[in-house]
Design an enzyme around this catalytic site. Structure first.
Site, PDB file in Angstrom:
ATOM      1  N   GLY A  25       0.821  -1.197   0.000  1.00  0.00           N
ATOM      2  CA  GLY A  25       0.000   0.000   0.000  1.00  0.00           C
ATOM      3  C   GLY A  25       0.849   1.239   0.000  1.00  0.00           C
ATOM      4  N   GLY A  35       2.318   5.515   4.758  1.00  0.00           N
ATOM      5  CA  GLY A  35       1.540   6.124   5.810  1.00  0.00           C
ATOM      6  C   GLY A  35       0.202   5.495   6.114  1.00  0.00           C
ATOM      7  N   GLY A  43      -0.207   2.473   7.585  1.00  0.00           N
ATOM      8  CA  GLY A  43      -0.154   1.618   8.768  1.00  0.00           C
ATOM      9  C   GLY A  43       0.404   0.236   8.549  1.00  0.00           C
ATOM     10  CB  THR A  69       5.776  -0.227   9.724  1.00  0.00           C
ATOM     11  OG1 THR A  69       6.374  -0.149   8.419  1.00  0.00           O
ATOM     12  CG2 THR A  69       6.847  -0.615  10.732  1.00  0.00           C
ATOM     13  CB  SER A 113      -8.401   3.897 -15.996  1.00  0.00           C
ATOM     14  OG  SER A 113      -7.697   5.057 -15.577  1.00  0.00           O
ATOM     15  CE  LYS A 119      -9.062   5.024 -11.529  1.00  0.00           C
ATOM     16  NZ  LYS A 119      -9.100   4.146 -12.711  1.00  0.00           N
TER      17      LYS A 119
END
Length: 843
Positions: free
Chosen positions: A385, A388, A390, A392, A709, A752
């Site tokens: 991901g 920031g 989460g 770790t 896209s 989106k």
């Protein structure tokens, strides 16, 4: 001396650079010196010797001495090697002034290369804490001899040289060039050199160092050398006489006993014996497996036969120390209470319900298999991901919930295979790999081991670390993981490996195949506000000396931070902005404010200034043909973009601007080809391409854009331009288009849709195969007020997106201070398009 710590590591880095770049000229000897006590060694003038420093006060001593620009220190010897913090009464009063020539720091110790300069005696102790410092009196070795003394000194010199040469011949660990010791001048230097290299005890060497009269010093040394020579000759004779009569077992026993007696006589046996006995006890306590214990016993046997202080002795001792320190049989008991684990995860992380469910399933399987006594071979979890979100902290929460130790290894920039698997012990400075080192530091054989940023691994001529991880991360193979330094198997099957990555593209296929991918998407605005309310605000208030009674940050203020001052998928920038507000508030209270403060949206603007970011909001640009709204994904979340098209007189030209990437340009070309192939069906003149030049532009031209896209948006824009049919207001779309008009699924649906919601979009067109993503990832409350259409073909998109020809649109226009609705009629269609041969709508 003893094992080193890292408390002064950062400061010593600068000291090393300064020392190793300075010139090697010897400055004048000061009257006051810092004193470095040695446990069981004696330094003599002129000679160069290595010293290993491990105790914290003496690392500070070296740092202070070098920082002051004076590389000189005083070397003294402890009376008792076991004294941990020797004072003035615990050291001999005579020592040697040395200059530090080289300095090197490794993981376990700080190594010095010093050269003796001159004897000294302690005149007055100036300090004992944190280390000894004293005023000294220098002792000059150069003496003036009369004729009778010269003859006596010459006789002693020849006798010393001859006796030492005989010892060199009988010894197996002294180089042959020591036989030329007689050529060393002056005579007091030769005496000190022989004393330094002879097999004498520390007490005997100190007696020679403290004996100041030259003749007396030479006589004392000669008596020690004669005794040593006799012992070695006797041992050689015994060996030659008994060798033919003894069997192998008797011979080995005799040699060991002889070696013990010799080392005991020389004063070396006690220290080495203590090392061997201590290591053997630690190895017994470590419960090492059979194969590893055989290797440890073999090295321990080698160590017991080595001369104490030999370079190889330190290498073997370091290896055995690691073997004894590893948690071969030490583990923590797992807490697999699933409700408890869920409570911990909920307390540490907001949202992430799918991720938490998968982790709880993972632990539930582990619990059931352990209860049945079945082997646990579960996949390695990889959290993927943006920064920031989460990843770790999830690993740390899992360790806390299970009651395990947690160890994090950052792989960013690692490009040497030896960092993972270790160096072979044949190399100087070899050490174990980071996996084995991590287990040693964790202290258990079943920690939660987080391999952070696994997608940042690099490789070069030194090897490929990704390939080295294949064995460690394969549950079928890591039972016998073999580190090059250990050279014996270590069981990693009890370790709970977790990995994190920002992208899967750079992870090698075989390595990715060994991991189960769990994707963590970005947070919604509401989730960010909730995370800030529950975690970030209390944390920052505490770190800035504030309390909840003094400061209240409203949800409206937090939303202002999310929308105007951060643009990210996670909450790291959000935390920095909250910290900035806390600093401002702390200053107000420091300047005398006493009333509680409520931070609202207005206060955010006052403290942080105007918003740094503005999201694209829908306007009336789609009121003319050739403009449509597309949905895009970015590393910091979703966004909406306008795609504009214009046509000019020309022939067969398609211009694309706006820093479009190759994939996005191909999408535009595929859209144009589809429209040309189906012109009659769409109500477009069949020969439009031979008379028209089309220009497609995507605003924010300084921002690079790419991806497939935008295919449906490109098709809609061109069709709208050529037919004169406007795109319906507050409608956005995303999807990849094929040449046959199929609409393929895309990624980033959650981001989106959130961007569409934020920008005021009421109708969204999505590929039919993305229906599951919408239902699984987007909460029902966020979908409220929006209409979603799922399509399989471009014709479905055009039917849903385009208005009928000639339909007026009511728009909002400003007149004075009021906004009034009015009707807008589209411009007349171009002549070739007034009477299409086929109706534009499909039956």
């Amino acid at each position: 001396m003893e094992e080193n710590t890292d408390s002064l590591a950062d400061e010593l880095e600068n000291v090393f650079d300064q020392l190793n770049t300075e010139t090697q000229e010897t400055p004048p000897i000061p009257e006051e010196l810092n004193l470095l006590p040695l446990r069981d060694a004696v330094i003599f003038p002129v000679l160069v010797a290595p010293i290993v420093v491990g105790r914290d006060p003496y690392i500070r001593l070296i740092s202070d001495s070098v920082r002051d620009g004076n590389r000189m220190i005083g070397i003294v010897t402890q009376r008792e090697p076991t004294t941990e913090h020797p004072g003035a009464k615990d050291v001999y009063p005579t020592g040697v002034v040395v200059t530090i020539r080289m300095m090197n720091r490794n993981r376990d110790s700080t190594q010095l290369l010093v050269q003796g300069i001159q004897r000294f005696q302690i005149q007055q102790v100036l300090q004992e804490e944190p280390y000894l410092r004293a005023k000294i009196t220098l002792i000059d070795d150069a003496v003036v001899l009369d004729d009778e003394e010269k003859v006596q000194v010459e006789a002693l010199r020849r006798e010393l040289a001859a006796t030492f040469g005989k010892i060199v011949e009988l010894s197996n660990d002294m180089p042959d060039h020591f036989k030329e010791i007689e050529q060393v001048t002056p005579v007091w230097t030769m005496t000190d050199m022989i004393a330094a290299h002879a097999h004498l005890s520390t007490t005997e060497k100190m007696q020679i160092l403290e004996t100041l009269p030259l003749i007396e010093r030479m006589q004392t040394l000669h008596s020690y050398l004669v005794r040593e020579s006799q012992i070695m000759e006797l041992g050689a004779n015994i060996h030659s006489q008994a060798a033919s009569e003894m069997g192998k077992a008797q011979r080995d026993y005799y040699l060991r006993e002889q070696l013990k007696a010799i080392h005991k006589e020389l004063g070396e046996g006690d220290e080495r014996g203590r090392d061997v006995d201590e290591l053997r006890e630690r190895l017994d306590a470590a419960q090492i497996p059979t194969e590893a214990r055989k290797e440890a016993d073999r090295e321990l046997e080698r160590m017991s036969r080595m001369a104490f202080g030999a370079p190889e002795y330190t290498v073997v001792r370091t290896y055995l120390d690691l073997m004894a320190s590893l948690p071969w049989a030490k583990s923590t008991e797992d807490n697999l209470d699933i409700p408890h684990v869920k409570d911990v995860l909920d307390a540490d992380h907001y949202g992430l319900d799918k991720i938490k469910d998968r982790l709880l399933e993972f632990l539930a399987v582990r619990k059931i298999k352990l209860e049945r006594g079945e082997p646990v071979r579960q996949p390695i979890l990889c959290f993927v991901g943006p920064p920031g979100v989460g990843k770790t902290s999830l690993g740390r929460s899992i360790a806390r919930a299970m009651g395990r130790e947690f160890y994090r290894l950052s792989l960013g920039g690692v490009r040497d295979e030896a960092e993972i698997r270790g160096h072979r012990r044949t190399y100087i400075g070899a050490m174990a790999g980071q996996i084995i080192t991590g287990l040693k530091r964790a202290g258990t054989n079943n920690p939660v081991f987080l391999l952070d940023e696994i997608d940042k691994l690099a490789h070069d001529h030194r090897g490929d670390p990704s390939s080295a991880l294949l064995e460690a991360l394969d549950p079928e193979q890591n039972v016998t993981f073999r580190d090059n330094y250990l050279d014996t198997p270590f069981d990693l099957s009890n370790v709970l490996f977790l990995t994190t990555a920002n992208s899967l593209d750079t992870i090698q296929g075989p390595l990715r195949d060994r991991m189960e991918i769990i994707e963590l998407t970005g947070y919604t605005e509401q989730e960010k506000v909730a995370i800030a309310r529950q975690h970030l605000v209390p944390k920052q208030l505490g770190e800035h000396g504030l309390t909840a009674e003094q400061v209240t940050i409203t949800d409206d203020a937090l939303m202002a931070l999310v929308q105007g001052h951060t643009r990210e998928a996670g909450v790291r920038s959000m935390e920095r902005q909250v910290a900035a507000i806390c600093r401002k508030v702390t200053r107000l209270f420091a300047e005398g404010r006493t009333e509680p403060l409520v931070v609202n949206r207005g206060k955010v603007a006052e403290f942080l200034g105007a918003p740094r970011y503005e999201f694209e909001e829908l306007d009336d640009r789609t009121s003319v043909p050739g403009v449509a709204v597309g949905l895009v994904w970015t590393p910091v979340g979703g966004d909406v973009i306008y795609i504009e098209a214009q046509k000019m007189e020309g022939s067969k030209t398609l211009q694309l601007t706006g820093q479009l990437g190759d994939v996005m340009q191909e999408s535009a070309k595929a859209a144009l080809s589809y429209i040309r192939a189906h012109a009659n069906e769409l109500g477009i003149a069949a020969n439009f391409w031979s008379e028209t030049e089309i220009h497609i532009h995507v605003p924010a031209g300084a921002t690079p854009k790419d991806g497939p896209s935008a295919g449906v948006t490109m098709t809609t824009v061109i069709t709208s331009l050529l037919t004169g049919r406007r795109v319906k207001p507050r409608l956005a779309m995303t999807g990849e288009v094929t040449l046959t008009g199929r609409v393929l699924p895309v990624g980033g649906v959650k981001e989106k849709v959130l961007a569409a919601k934020r920008s005021g979009v009421t109708t969204v067109i999505l590929p039919a195969r993305n229906r599951k993503d919408l239902e699984e990832d987007i909460p029902a409350e966020l979908r409220k007020g929006m209409t979603f259409h799922f399509v399989d073909s471009v014709r479905d998109v055009l039917d849903l997106a385009l208005e009928p020809i000639g339909k007026p649109r009511r728009i909002r226009v400003k007149t004075g201070t009021e906004t009034q609705p009015t009707a807008m009629t589209p411009p007349p269609l171009p002549e070739p398009l007034q009477q299409p041969s086929v109706p534009p709508a499909r039956a």
